[in-house]
Scaffold this active site. Structure first.
Site, mmCIF file in Angstrom:
data_model
loop_
_atom_site.group_PDB
_atom_site.id
_atom_site.type_symbol
_atom_site.label_atom_id
_atom_site.label_comp_id
_atom_site.label_asym_id
_atom_site.label_seq_id
_atom_site.Cartn_x
_atom_site.Cartn_y
_atom_site.Cartn_z
ATOM 1 N N PRO A 236 0.841 -1.202 0.000
ATOM 2 C CA PRO A 236 0.000 0.000 0.000
ATOM 3 C C PRO A 236 0.877 1.253 0.000
ATOM 4 O O PRO A 236 1.813 1.366 0.792
ATOM 5 C CB PRO A 236 -0.791 -0.134 1.307
ATOM 6 N N GLU A 237 0.594 2.169 -0.915
ATOM 7 C CA GLU A 237 1.340 3.416 -1.007
ATOM 8 C C GLU A 237 0.479 4.545 -0.431
ATOM 9 O O GLU A 237 -0.558 4.300 0.158
ATOM 10 C CB GLU A 237 1.750 3.653 -2.460
#
Length: 274
Positions: A2-3
């Site tokens: 997840p960014e």
């Protein structure tokens, strides 16, 4: 992993549910996910405390408690953090359960178990190196065009590597770096200080654009990512290059290529990105 858009989406979908809620019980099924303090102390400090507010910095989620402590969560590759109602059946990857005073729960699940949780006094957050050394985030007041141009001018590394450096720009990861470079028309192997001011301006705008678009679409889901309500994002349907190897470029029709840059798989258009 997840960014920034995915973690921000998780924050937004959890904020209204967890803020003001008291944690009455915590079940820790895999204690090695707790990096500080030891799991029994973590459990003792957080039990019967209320979550005052939920914030985000880069890829970190910060749960501020009413006793001056902050629970910091980094999801790493496959971590998931989502809110459920009573009676929800947990999957085998659910390793930590926070039970609230209203009967609902917050679950931490992680397929590859690479995520990390910390519980520290607010004034000791500097102990988390990745958090304390993080550079300015896209869309923030600190992330200015002047900062960006100056930063690139000082770097002799490949632009892909520079954009992924969390000490220079917080929150960017492989997906959004590839997308920003595609929009700006820059090859991921270009040397950062060889990018001229006009190109840097386009790249700066592209970085902000891909982050804003990713948030607007609820993040990018290929496998594990879910928001705080357990829902998938939809940004994967709007990508220009990432994950589209051998598919036609939306701009020119050339097949999207993939190569290793700075140890990461990089997707790009050989015709549009120079």
């Amino acid at each position: 992993m997840p960014e920034m858009p995915e973690v921000e989406t998780i924050r937004r979908t959890l904020t209204g549910k967890v803020e003001g809620r008291k944690i009455i019980r915590i079940e820790i099924g895999l204690s090695r996910l707790i990096k500080w303090p030891a799991a029994p102390e973590f459990q003792a400090i957080i039990t019967d405390r209320t979550i005052a507010r939920l914030e985000r910095r880069g890829k970190y989620l910060l749960f501020y408690l009413d006793n001056n402590y902050v629970m910091v969560v980094h999801l790493r590759m496959t971590g998931r953090l989502y809110y459920v109602n009573p009676g929800t059946v947990y999957d085998r990857f659910t390793h930590i359960i926070f039970d609230f005073d209203n009967g609902d729960s917050l679950l931490y699940a992680d397929t590859r178990t690479l995520g990390t949780l910390y519980l520290l006094p607010h004034e000791e957050l500097w102990r988390i190196a990745g958090l304390s050394s993080m550079g300015p985030e896209p869309l923030s007041d600190e992330f200015t065009l002047d900062y960006f141009i100056d930063m690139l001018g000082k770097r002799k590394a490949k632009i892909k590597s520079v954009l992924l450096n969390q000490q220079l720009i917080g929150g960017l990861g492989n997906i959004y770096v590839d997308e920003a470079l595609a929009i700006a028309g820059i090859d991921p192997e270009r040397i950062a200080n060889g990018i001229n001011e006009t190109e840097a301006k386009y790249l700066y705008q592209a970085v902000n654009q891909v982050i804003a678009d990713g948030i607007a679409h609820g993040g990018t889901t290929f496998r594990d990512y879910r928001d705080g309500a357990g829902q998938s994002g939809s940004h994967q349907y709007h990508l220009n290059v990432y994950g589209r190897t051998n598919e036609p470029c939306h701009r020119c029709g050339t097949a999207i290529a993939r190569k290793e840059v700075a140890g990461r798989g990089s997707h790009y258009c050989p015709n549009c990105q120079k």
